[in-house]
Enzyme design. Sequence first.
Site, PDB file in Angstrom:
ATOM      1  N   CYS A 144       0.846  -1.202   0.000  1.00 41.39           N
ATOM      2  CA  CYS A 144       0.000   0.000   0.000  1.00 41.39           C
ATOM      3  C   CYS A 144       0.882   1.254   0.000  1.00 41.39           C
ATOM      4  CB  CYS A 144      -0.939   0.008   1.207  1.00 41.39           C
ATOM      5  SG  CYS A 144      -2.354  -1.107   1.023  1.00 41.39           S
TER       6      CYS A 144
ATOM      7  N   THR B  53       5.345 -13.232   2.521  1.00 41.03           N
ATOM      8  CA  THR B  53       5.874 -12.283   3.504  1.00 41.03           C
ATOM      9  C   THR B  53       5.110 -10.966   3.489  1.00 41.03           C
ATOM     10  OG1 THR B  53       7.528 -11.514   1.903  1.00 41.03           O
ATOM     11  CG2 THR B  53       8.216 -13.249   3.437  1.00 41.03           C
TER      12      THR B  53
ATOM     13  N   HIS C  95       3.815 -12.858  -8.581  1.00 45.51           N
ATOM     14  CA  HIS C  95       5.188 -12.783  -9.055  1.00 45.51           C
ATOM     15  C   HIS C  95       5.207 -13.223 -10.516  1.00 45.51           C
ATOM     16  CE1 HIS C  95       7.099 -12.870  -4.912  1.00 45.51           C
ATOM     17  NE2 HIS C  95       5.939 -13.422  -4.620  1.00 45.51           N
TER      18      HIS C  95
ATOM     19  N   HIS D  41      -6.118  -2.632  -1.406  1.00 46.93           N
ATOM     20  CA  HIS D  41      -5.805  -3.798  -0.568  1.00 46.93           C
ATOM     21  C   HIS D  41      -7.061  -4.684  -0.497  1.00 46.93           C
ATOM     22  CE1 HIS D  41      -3.021  -5.324   2.714  1.00 46.93           C
ATOM     23  NE2 HIS D  41      -4.085  -6.098   2.828  1.00 46.93           N
TER      24      HIS D  41
ATOM     25  N   HIS E 185      -0.547 -10.452  -4.334  1.00 46.94           N
ATOM     26  CA  HIS E 185       0.390 -10.082  -5.401  1.00 46.94           C
ATOM     27  C   HIS E 185       0.765 -11.321  -6.188  1.00 46.94           C
ATOM     28  CE1 HIS E 185       2.738 -10.997  -1.751  1.00 46.94           C
ATOM     29  NE2 HIS E 185       3.669 -11.491  -2.561  1.00 46.94           N
TER      30      HIS E 185
HETATM   31  P1  AMP Z   1       5.998 -12.962  -0.939  1.00 51.32           P
HETATM   32  O1  AMP Z   1       7.195 -13.450  -0.145  1.00 51.32           O
HETATM   33  O2  AMP Z   1       5.413 -13.966  -1.869  1.00 51.32           O
HETATM   34  O3  AMP Z   1       4.976 -12.330   0.005  1.00 51.32           O
HETATM   35  O4  AMP Z   1       6.547 -11.830  -1.881  1.00 51.32           O
HETATM   36  C1  AMP Z   1       6.884 -10.563  -1.410  1.00 51.32           C
HETATM   37  C2  AMP Z   1       7.935 -10.034  -2.331  1.00 51.32           C
HETATM   38  O5  AMP Z   1       8.023  -8.645  -2.142  1.00 51.32           O
HETATM   39  C3  AMP Z   1       9.344 -10.600  -2.090  1.00 51.32           C
HETATM   40  O6  AMP Z   1       9.786 -11.258  -3.281  1.00 51.32           O
HETATM   41  C4  AMP Z   1      10.179  -9.359  -1.762  1.00 51.32           C
HETATM   42  O7  AMP Z   1      11.466  -9.415  -2.317  1.00 51.32           O
HETATM   43  C5  AMP Z   1       9.348  -8.253  -2.377  1.00 51.32           C
HETATM   44  N1  AMP Z   1       9.499  -6.948  -1.761  1.00 51.32           N
HETATM   45  C6  AMP Z   1       9.474  -6.634  -0.443  1.00 51.32           C
HETATM   46  N2  AMP Z   1       9.631  -5.305  -0.272  1.00 51.32           N
HETATM   47  C7  AMP Z   1       9.742  -4.769  -1.513  1.00 51.32           C
HETATM   48  C8  AMP Z   1       9.939  -3.449  -2.014  1.00 51.32           C
HETATM   49  N3  AMP Z   1      10.024  -2.390  -1.206  1.00 51.32           N
HETATM   50  N4  AMP Z   1      10.035  -3.259  -3.350  1.00 51.32           N
HETATM   51  C9  AMP Z   1       9.946  -4.336  -4.186  1.00 51.32           C
HETATM   52  N5  AMP Z   1       9.755  -5.597  -3.787  1.00 51.32           N
HETATM   53  C10 AMP Z   1       9.656  -5.819  -2.473  1.00 51.32           C
HETATM   54 ZN    ZN Z   2      -1.758  -3.304   1.166  1.00 55.75          ZN
END
Ligand code: AMP
Ligand code: ZN
Length: 113
Positions: free
Chosen positions: A7, A94, A101, A46, A99
């Site tokens: 967000c 995390t 990928h 969100h 989202h």
């Molecule tokens: P997940 O672990 O599937 O929730 O994916 C979260 C992703 O967000 C991870 O691959 C992180 O590397 C990425 N991530 C976390 N913070 C940032 C950020 N500030 N900019 C870009 N990617 C991020």
């Molecule tokens: Zn959010």
Amino acid sequence: MADCIFCKIVAGEIPSTKVYEDEAVVAFRDVNPQAPEHILVIPKEHVACGVCEINASNAAVIGHVFEVIAKITKELGIQDFRVVSNNGEGAGQTVPHIHFHVLGGRDLSVTMG
Ligand code: AMP
Ligand code: ZN
């Protein structure tokens, strides 16, 4: 949502390398890429923490996320790619803002786990 990293990215409070943005969806490069091309595609709102919260009221924007994935991969010349959405900590999630990928730019054919 307060204290949500994504967000904050949408609001411009945290910098990101955006590759696409429209009124409902934004795509930006993952800060810790797992492949030469690693893009995150998210609804701006969100609307759900993860795939387990997709329902009739938010499915339209999730469909739009996939339209955006098709568009940006074409535009960036990424022909072969994988779309992943981790749901739950045990699956490696995390960030609890739904989202997707998009991983590409290397051979992804050998393993999927
Ligand atoms: P997940 O672990 O599937 O929730 O994916 C979260 C992703 O967000 C991870 O691959 C992180 O590397 C990425 N991530 C976390 N913070 C940032 C950020 N500030 N900019 C870009 N990617 C991020
Ligand atoms: Zn959010």
